[in-house]
Write an enzyme that holds these catalytic residues in place. Structure first.
Site, PDB file in Angstrom:
ATOM      1  N   ASP A 270      -9.098   2.181   1.843  1.00 59.35           N
ATOM      2  CA  ASP A 270      -9.532   3.506   1.401  1.00 59.35           C
ATOM      3  C   ASP A 270      -8.566   4.090   0.378  1.00 59.35           C
ATOM      4  OD1 ASP A 270     -11.783   3.612   3.054  1.00 59.35           O
ATOM      5  OD2 ASP A 270     -10.645   4.427   4.738  1.00 59.35           O
TER       6      ASP A 270
ATOM      7  N   TYR B  45      -1.914  -4.875   9.626  1.00 59.14           N
ATOM      8  CA  TYR B  45      -1.612  -3.579   9.019  1.00 59.14           C
ATOM      9  C   TYR B  45      -0.333  -3.015   9.628  1.00 59.14           C
ATOM     10  CZ  TYR B  45      -6.261  -3.146   6.848  1.00 59.14           C
ATOM     11  OH  TYR B  45      -7.388  -3.334   6.073  1.00 59.14           O
TER      12      TYR B  45
END
EC number: 5.4.99.12
Length: 246
Positions: free
Chosen positions: A53, A112
């Site tokens: 994003d 992540y």
């Protein structure tokens, strides 16, 4: 000829990985595609392992694209970095791969890291690279909360309302929360994630660390299968896609 590349980028400069029609700003995808066109005058589509994003960074994003021209790997890598020199994007590695390879669909695991600054003083240098949480967090409570997330669950409470995934069932392989002085790093790995799943998970851990609810409350959040039951969505700028396994 298909090429695989490992890419680093500073996400606050972009509207996200993916090209978005009607949205003001540039995407990482467009920037790399533009550099390829400048290099070999060929229009291509670049595919990524993770469609990050707006504001999310990457130190180990993996992409692939097809070229009609044949060049040494290092020549292509250096050329793309030349044309990307004014962007906050860098090609770290590049190699030719089998035509069956797909950056997204061949991925076995995505890793992540979410970075939190847990100090009282405001951030300056790392302002857009970490989430500043001035209230002291109880890391042990956060770790206990994380233990309830690991494994296969219905993560309906931990996905964005606009998530388009048909199923909310995912398997989180591991979560490690590492605290060092005033910095907390949350490492989370899975084959794939729901839209904003990592950021909502981190936001929930932080609320738990603040003492807003006990760690076991995470089990109730999972059971409710309702986004409103989980914590806030952590800011994008603390999140990094660090590695993709194949």
């Amino acid at each position: 000829m298909r090429y695989k590349a490992v890419v680093e980028y500073e996400g606050t400069s972009f509207i996200g990985w993916q090209r978005q029609h009607g949205v003001v700003g540039k995407s990482v995808q467009e920037s790399i595609e533009r550099s390829i066109k400048e290099f070999c005058q060929q229009s291509v589509i670049v595919y990524a392992a993770g469609r990050t994003d707006a504001g999310v960074h990457a130190t180990g994003q993996v992409v692939h694209f097809d070229l009609k021209v044949s060049r040494e790997d290092y020549v292509i890598k250096n050329a793309l970095n030349h044309y990307l020199r004014n962007e906050k994007v860098s090609i770290l590695q590049l190699e030719r791969v089998d035509e069956e390879f797909h950056a997204r669909f061949s991925a076995k695991k995505r890793h992540y890291t979410y970075k939190i600054s847990n100090r009282e003083a405001p951030l300056c240098i790392d302002l857009m690279r970490m989430w500043h949480v001035p209230k002291r967090l109880n890391v042990e409570n956060m770790r206990e909360a994380a233990s309830y997330i690991v494994g296969k669950h219905d993560f309906a409470s931990f996905r964005a309302k606009d998530c388009q995934s048909k199923s909310s069932i995912k398997t989180v392989d591991s979560i490690d929360i590492i605290a060092a002085e005033e910095e907390i790093n949350i490492n989370i790995s899975a084959q794939s994630f729901l839209h904003k799943q990592v950021r909502i998970t981190v936001g929930t851990f932080v609320e738990c660390g603040m003492g807003l609810y006990p760690p076991a409350h995470v089990l109730e959040i999972l059971e409710k299968k309702d986004r409103a039951a989980a914590g806030i969505t952590a800011p994008a700028h603390g999140l990094y896609l660090t590695r993709v396994d194949y």
